[in-house]
Structures are given as C-alpha cells and as structure tokens.
Design a protein around this motif. Sequence first.
Motif, mmCIF file in Angstrom:
data_model
loop_
_atom_site.group_PDB
_atom_site.id
_atom_site.type_symbol
_atom_site.label_atom_id
_atom_site.label_comp_id
_atom_site.label_asym_id
_atom_site.label_seq_id
_atom_site.Cartn_x
_atom_site.Cartn_y
_atom_site.Cartn_z
ATOM 1 N N LEU A 5 29.697 0.206 8.172
ATOM 2 C CA LEU A 5 28.435 0.881 8.457
ATOM 3 C C LEU A 5 27.261 0.217 7.739
ATOM 4 C CD1 LEU A 5 29.565 4.636 8.442
ATOM 5 C CD2 LEU A 5 28.891 3.242 10.404
ATOM 6 N N GLN A 6 27.484 -0.295 6.535
ATOM 7 C CA GLN A 6 26.412 -1.000 5.821
ATOM 8 C C GLN A 6 25.979 -2.248 6.580
ATOM 9 O OE1 GLN A 6 28.259 -1.555 1.988
ATOM 10 N NE2 GLN A 6 27.205 0.203 1.082
ATOM 11 N N LYS A 7 26.918 -2.891 7.256
ATOM 12 C CA LYS A 7 26.588 -4.081 8.042
ATOM 13 C C LYS A 7 25.704 -3.727 9.233
ATOM 14 C CE LYS A 7 30.808 -6.636 6.924
ATOM 15 N NZ LYS A 7 32.099 -7.164 7.459
ATOM 16 N N ASN A 8 25.870 -2.516 9.749
ATOM 17 C CA ASN A 8 25.142 -2.110 10.947
ATOM 18 C C ASN A 8 23.875 -1.317 10.659
ATOM 19 O OD1 ASN A 8 26.767 -2.573 13.716
ATOM 20 N ND2 ASN A 8 28.201 -2.393 12.021
ATOM 21 N N PHE A 9 23.804 -0.713 9.472
ATOM 22 C CA PHE A 9 22.627 0.076 9.099
ATOM 23 C C PHE A 9 22.162 -0.411 7.726
ATOM 24 C CE2 PHE A 9 25.163 2.699 11.954
ATOM 25 C CZ PHE A 9 24.216 3.110 12.886
ATOM 26 N N SER A 10 21.153 -1.259 7.736
ATOM 27 C CA SER A 10 20.754 -1.970 6.516
ATOM 28 C C SER A 10 20.209 -1.051 5.430
ATOM 29 C CB SER A 10 19.698 -3.029 6.868
ATOM 30 O OG SER A 10 18.558 -2.408 7.457
ATOM 31 N N ARG A 13 22.760 2.262 1.119
ATOM 32 C CA ARG A 13 22.838 1.654 -0.208
ATOM 33 C C ARG A 13 24.272 1.586 -0.720
ATOM 34 N NH1 ARG A 13 18.339 4.850 -3.596
ATOM 35 N NH2 ARG A 13 19.253 6.615 -2.483
ATOM 36 N N THR A 14 24.451 0.850 -1.797
ATOM 37 C CA THR A 14 25.776 0.705 -2.392
ATOM 38 C C THR A 14 26.050 1.869 -3.346
ATOM 39 O OG1 THR A 14 25.009 -0.562 -4.292
ATOM 40 C CG2 THR A 14 25.552 -1.808 -2.287
ATOM 41 N N ARG A 15 27.303 1.987 -3.730
ATOM 42 C CA ARG A 15 27.723 3.031 -4.666
ATOM 43 C C ARG A 15 27.010 2.854 -6.012
ATOM 44 N NH1 ARG A 15 32.585 6.017 -4.308
ATOM 45 N NH2 ARG A 15 33.204 7.042 -6.257
ATOM 46 N N ASP A 45 30.743 8.682 -0.530
ATOM 47 C CA ASP A 45 31.333 8.006 0.628
ATOM 48 C C ASP A 45 30.443 8.075 1.859
ATOM 49 O OD1 ASP A 45 33.536 7.189 -0.762
ATOM 50 O OD2 ASP A 45 34.895 8.719 0.023
ATOM 51 N N PHE A 46 29.859 9.241 2.143
ATOM 52 C CA PHE A 46 29.042 9.267 3.360
ATOM 53 C C PHE A 46 27.657 8.666 3.128
ATOM 54 C CE2 PHE A 46 27.788 13.739 2.123
ATOM 55 C CZ PHE A 46 26.411 13.609 2.195
ATOM 56 N N CYS A 47 27.175 8.696 1.883
ATOM 57 C CA CYS A 47 25.880 8.072 1.602
ATOM 58 C C CYS A 47 25.967 6.548 1.600
ATOM 59 C CB CYS A 47 25.331 8.544 0.256
ATOM 60 S SG CYS A 47 24.534 10.157 0.316
ATOM 61 N N THR A 48 27.146 6.019 1.287
ATOM 62 C CA THR A 48 27.321 4.559 1.220
ATOM 63 C C THR A 48 27.995 3.990 2.462
ATOM 64 O OG1 THR A 48 29.459 4.813 0.085
ATOM 65 C CG2 THR A 48 27.487 4.593 -1.302
ATOM 66 N N GLY A 49 28.352 4.839 3.427
ATOM 67 C CA GLY A 49 28.936 4.346 4.670
ATOM 68 C C GLY A 49 30.425 4.108 4.615
ATOM 69 N N VAL A 50 31.084 4.473 3.501
ATOM 70 C CA VAL A 50 32.552 4.368 3.465
ATOM 71 C C VAL A 50 33.137 5.302 4.521
ATOM 72 C CG1 VAL A 50 34.618 4.790 2.070
ATOM 73 C CG2 VAL A 50 32.600 3.718 1.037
ATOM 74 N N CYS A 267 19.105 9.985 3.847
ATOM 75 C CA CYS A 267 19.958 9.770 2.666
ATOM 76 C C CYS A 267 19.249 8.982 1.564
ATOM 77 C CB CYS A 267 21.246 9.052 3.064
ATOM 78 S SG CYS A 267 22.407 10.076 4.002
ATOM 79 N N LEU A 268 18.145 8.320 1.900
ATOM 80 C CA LEU A 268 17.388 7.602 0.878
ATOM 81 C C LEU A 268 16.649 8.565 -0.049
ATOM 82 C CD1 LEU A 268 15.875 4.686 3.003
ATOM 83 C CD2 LEU A 268 17.872 4.621 1.485
#
Length: 346
Positions: A5-10, A13-15, A45-50, A267-268
């Motif tokens: 998801l991080q690859k698709n939604f820039s 953010r990271t953990r 997990d949901f904030c970081t796209g895991v 989420c930001l």
Amino acid sequence: MPNMLQKNFSMIRTREELLNEISRNDQLRSIYHDWNEDQQNEFLDFCTGVKGVKILYDAFFKEVMDPAAVPERLNELLSLILNQKIRILNVLPNESPHIAEETSLVIMDIVVELENRSLANIEIQRQGYMFPGQRAACYSADLLLRQYKRIRSEKNKAGRKFSYRDIKKVYTIIFYDKSPMEFHQFPNDCIHRARHKTDTGLEINLLQEYAFVPLDICRKILHNKDINSKLEAWLVFLSSDDPEWIIRLSEKYPQFRTYYEEIYMLCLNMEKVMSMFSKELQELDRNTVQYMIDTMQDEIDKQRQIIVEREAALSQQKTALLEKEAALSEKDQEIKELKAKLAQLQ
C-alpha cells in the motif's frame, strides 16, 4: 522496504515516523499507552499500510460517503442496491426514536429525501441486531409515518387538500458488518431485497421496500473471484480491508483510489485519527456488551418459555393423575359395594 500500500499511496508513512510523532506529543503518547499491545499494533498497521483501512470506521466512512458533501457517491451505491436511478435531494435530520436507544451497534444512520420525494433510511450496523426483520419493519413504519405527517403539514400550510397519492415510497437499506444468523442460511446471497405483494398477483403500491446487505457474507463470496461489476466493486470497498483487494479495486475502478487517498490523507492528522480510533475501541466494547445482553436476554426468554411449557405439561399431568385417582377411588367404592352384596348373598 515499502509495503504494497505504501508503494501505491505515497502519503502513507512508516512505523518509525508515526512512533516518533507520538513520542514527541504528550497527549498522543498518553492515548497510545492507554491501548493494549494488540490495539497499538492494529492502529499502526492500518496507518502504515501493513493492513488495509476499515472503511466502516465511523470517521472514515463519513469522510468518504458524506451525502451532504459528495452525494453522487451514495447516489451510485443506492442506485446499484435498489436497481433504479437514485438521486439524493436532501439529507434530513434523523428523528427516529430507535437511534437514541440503540446507537451502540450502529455505524451510520441517515435519512435522505430522493429526487422524487421518496425517503430512504440508510443504516450500517456493526453487529447485526437480533430480530432484524421486526426492527426493519418498525424503522420503515416510522419513516412512512414521518413522511405522512410532513406532507399533511405542508398541505395544511398551503391551504390545499391532502391526498394519499402524495405519499411516496420509503426505502430501508441496512448494511451489516457482522450479519444476524438468519442471513447465514443463504451463504451465496449478498443482497436481499423485499417488498410487500399480494398472493394473487394484484399490483398494489404498499410503499415500503427493503434491502439487506450482509457484508461479512459478501467478503466470503467475493474472496475467490474477480470484481466483475460496479456493484461488486462497492461491496469489496465496504467489506474488505485486504491490501491486495484494495490495490486490485483501485486499479480496476480508479474512483475508489480517490476514496482511499482521502482516508490516508486523514491518517496524516495524527491527533484526529488517534481520537477516532479510541472512540472506535469504545464502541466495539459497547457493541460486545450490547450483543451479549441481547443474546443472554434471548436465551433467558427461551428458557422462560421452556419453563412455562414444562409447568403447563406438569399441570396437565397433575390433572390427569387427579382424574385417575378419582377414577380409582370410584372403582374402589364399586368393589366395596360388590363385596358387600356378595356377602349378603352368601
């Protein structure tokens, strides 16, 4: 390494970035440490796209589906559910008394006026209530009565005569995140539509129509198949938080990518999303308690019915025993009389 998801939604953010922001803010740090470890991991997990976001979280759903701000989205969803073109004209204040009594299991409950002046009540339930048919019928009756009162009032103010032809249809649409047990008898059906009709085929407009959408069953049905229609796309959007499905849906129907981007932008705002998540956890606890109360009450009612039936059966048995004892007593008396006659003859 960025996840899917991080690859698709820039904007995701990271953990480490999230934990750094939380640690620098006393209020955020306090909220975070009030959660247990599983809850902390779920949030991260949901904030970081895991994991994918749960669209049915109250704040997320309102962000994406607000009928006052973006009515075209709910228009499209309702049109697909009801198999007819729907256009929302107004969002009305919800005056139904059941809202005050039963909010704990409800994610969203709105009443909208459609272009043809019909009314629709759209509700999403976290945990499906017991007696879903009875409840839906009451909601529908409440909506119909509300329309009747409103139209009579409008006619009176305008000095015009009321006519029943002015009463339009009312629609009750209920989505279940976890559906009641009745729906699991139909594991291959995502939508159940209902309306009143006569047993002879006589067409008579009884005004009330319903649609029930068990999203948990939709998840199972759509799990091993492709998304083949816009309706299926909406059902995936509402029911699935699987990252693979989110990517697949976003690629096939780009409009949903826009919706996910809006959520990840939300989420930001760490303060807002953490407050939202805390509220969701409280609601989930209330849901569990309410559902347990309903279930226990149902079990108590069933046990009471069994006791009443057993008491009735025992009462019948007691009556039967008394009748048998009376019959035996009569026979004993007859035998005594016969013995006396026999003694006289002898």
